[in-house]
Enzyme design. Structure first.
Site, PDB file in Angstrom:
ATOM      1  NE  ARG A 191      -1.280   2.431   2.993  1.00 21.03           N
ATOM      2  CZ  ARG A 191      -0.789   3.502   3.586  1.00 21.03           C
ATOM      3  NH1 ARG A 191      -0.675   4.644   2.911  1.00 21.03           N
ATOM      4  NH2 ARG A 191      -0.368   3.467   4.834  1.00 21.03           N
ATOM      5  CG  ASP A 192       3.335   4.285   2.988  1.00 25.92           C
ATOM      6  OD1 ASP A 192       2.977   5.232   2.272  1.00 25.92           O
ATOM      7  OD2 ASP A 192       4.116   4.419   3.934  1.00 25.92           O
ATOM      8  CG  HIS A 240       5.079   4.778   9.125  1.00 23.72           C
ATOM      9  ND1 HIS A 240       4.210   3.945   8.447  1.00 23.72           N
ATOM     10  CD2 HIS A 240       5.796   5.419   8.176  1.00 23.72           C
ATOM     11  CE1 HIS A 240       4.407   4.093   7.138  1.00 23.72           C
ATOM     12  NE2 HIS A 240       5.366   4.977   6.955  1.00 23.72           N
ATOM     13  CG  HIS A 276       9.444   7.924   5.623  1.00 25.05           C
ATOM     14  ND1 HIS A 276       9.146   8.076   4.294  1.00 25.05           N
ATOM     15  CD2 HIS A 276       8.308   7.493   6.216  1.00 25.05           C
ATOM     16  CE1 HIS A 276       7.882   7.761   4.085  1.00 25.05           C
ATOM     17  NE2 HIS A 276       7.349   7.402   5.240  1.00 25.05           N
ATOM     18  CB  CYS A 292       8.268  11.754   1.924  1.00 16.23           C
ATOM     19  SG  CYS A 292       7.333  13.210   2.408  1.00 16.23           S
ATOM     20  CG  ASN A 305       7.612   3.722   3.898  1.00 13.95           C
ATOM     21  OD1 ASN A 305       7.158   4.467   4.759  1.00 13.95           O
ATOM     22  ND2 ASN A 305       7.001   3.510   2.741  1.00 13.95           N
TER      23      ASN A 305
END
Length: 313
Positions: A25-26, A221, A223, A254, A263
């Site tokens: 997903r991300d 979460h 990065h 991002c 990520n």
């Protein structure tokens, strides 16, 4: 080179961690081109086979906003046909009630909503103010809970915002607790642009604890924009947090930070946890192989340091 690090446990850290895989997903939502549905399905299957306990599969967002995930219903329908109830346990992101309707139609059991800790990002991402975004989430979450679904809440920009700069800790706590008050079972605190440092992580977790939110309800979460992701995980472990989001191969980035490297890579996290003797249940070779395979489909090498090291040995 060895396929696993030497284990040297550190006293005082959790014995077991849950890795919450967000790559399908991300990770894929940030790709410049759409990945074929069949490849996405194989990606999910491979991640499950590698032992990832949670794999967030897709997002039921309008195709206009995230065209890379326009096939969400097709993907989930195919996975359900093949995997049955196991596929219905895969979490999906639902931005609003329309997204929830699609998840309910498929009999899915875990959904997530995505909020902002800052005014500017709420406006840019949700076309809402910092406060009014919760008016949008409330009916969606209430209906999900009434239907017996588990709801996760994401909060973005928890450690910094590209427009507003540093984000006050108390502002993040207010946003997070509002999602919890609406019924979120777990809260994922996102370092969306990768600017967090270890002390900041401990400070934020402590602030939630002071507000009555136990570490068992928090996930982190990170990065790796500035190379701090694993240092931040270590700080989170020292604070008692036991759920960490990660993306296979470090997929995802991002769009607000040109230097963002994506990520935290699942493989890098697995290597790190294994070295500390922390149980996670994930087969490192299986995830490395999966990320190497996906990198071939994407036409570029994985940004994960562990994938680069092990895929060439």
């Amino acid at each position: 080179m060895s396929g696993l690090p030497m284990t040297a446990p550190e006293p005082g850290l959790p014995e077991r961690v849950t890795i919450y895989e967000v790559g399908p997903r991300d990770g894929l939502q940030n790709e410049a081109t759409s990945v074929p549905t069949a490849v996405k399905a194989e990606f999910v299957r491979r991640l499950l086979a590698a032992g990832l306990p949670v794999v967030e599969a897709t997002s039921f967002v309008h195709p206009k906003w995230v065209p890379q995930l326009a096939d969400a219903a097709e993907l989930m329908t195919g996975l359900i046909a093949e995997l049955g109830d196991r596929a219905r346990e895969l979490p999906v992101l639902v931005p609003n009630e329309r997204g929830l309707d699609r998840a309910l139609d498929l009999g899915l059991r875990h959904v997530a909503v995505f909020a902002s800790a800052t005014e500017t990002f709420a406006q840019k991402n949700l076309n809402r103010t910092l406060d009014s975004q919760f008016e949008m989430f409330e009916p969606t979450m209430a209906r999900a809970l009434e239907a017996g679904l588990d709801v996760r809440g994401y909060v973005s920009m928890c450690f910094g915002d590209p427009w507003e700069g540093a984000v006050p800790v108390e502002q993040v706590v207010r946003a997070g607790t509002r999602l919890l008050d609406l019924g979120a079972k777990q809260l994922s605190l996102g370092d969306t642009i990768g600017v967090a440092t270890a002390g900041h992580v401990k400070q934020l977790v402590a602030a939630f604890s002071d507000a009555g939110v136990g570490v068992d309800r928090l996930a982190l979460h990170f990065h790796d924009t500035y190379g701090q992701a694993l240092a931040n995980v270590h700080a989170g472990l020292q604070a008692g947090v036991t759920t960490y989001d990660a993306s296979a191969g470090g997929l995802g980035g991002c769009p607000y930070a040109k230097s963002a490297t994506g990520n935290l890579a699942t493989e890098d996290l697995v290597w790190f946890l294994t070295g500390l003797g922390i149980e996670h249940g994930v087969d490192l070779a299986g995830v490395v192989g999966t990320s190497h395979w996906m990198a071939g489909h994407l036409g570029r090498p994985s940004p994960s340091a562990v994938v680069r090291a092990l895929a060439t040995t």
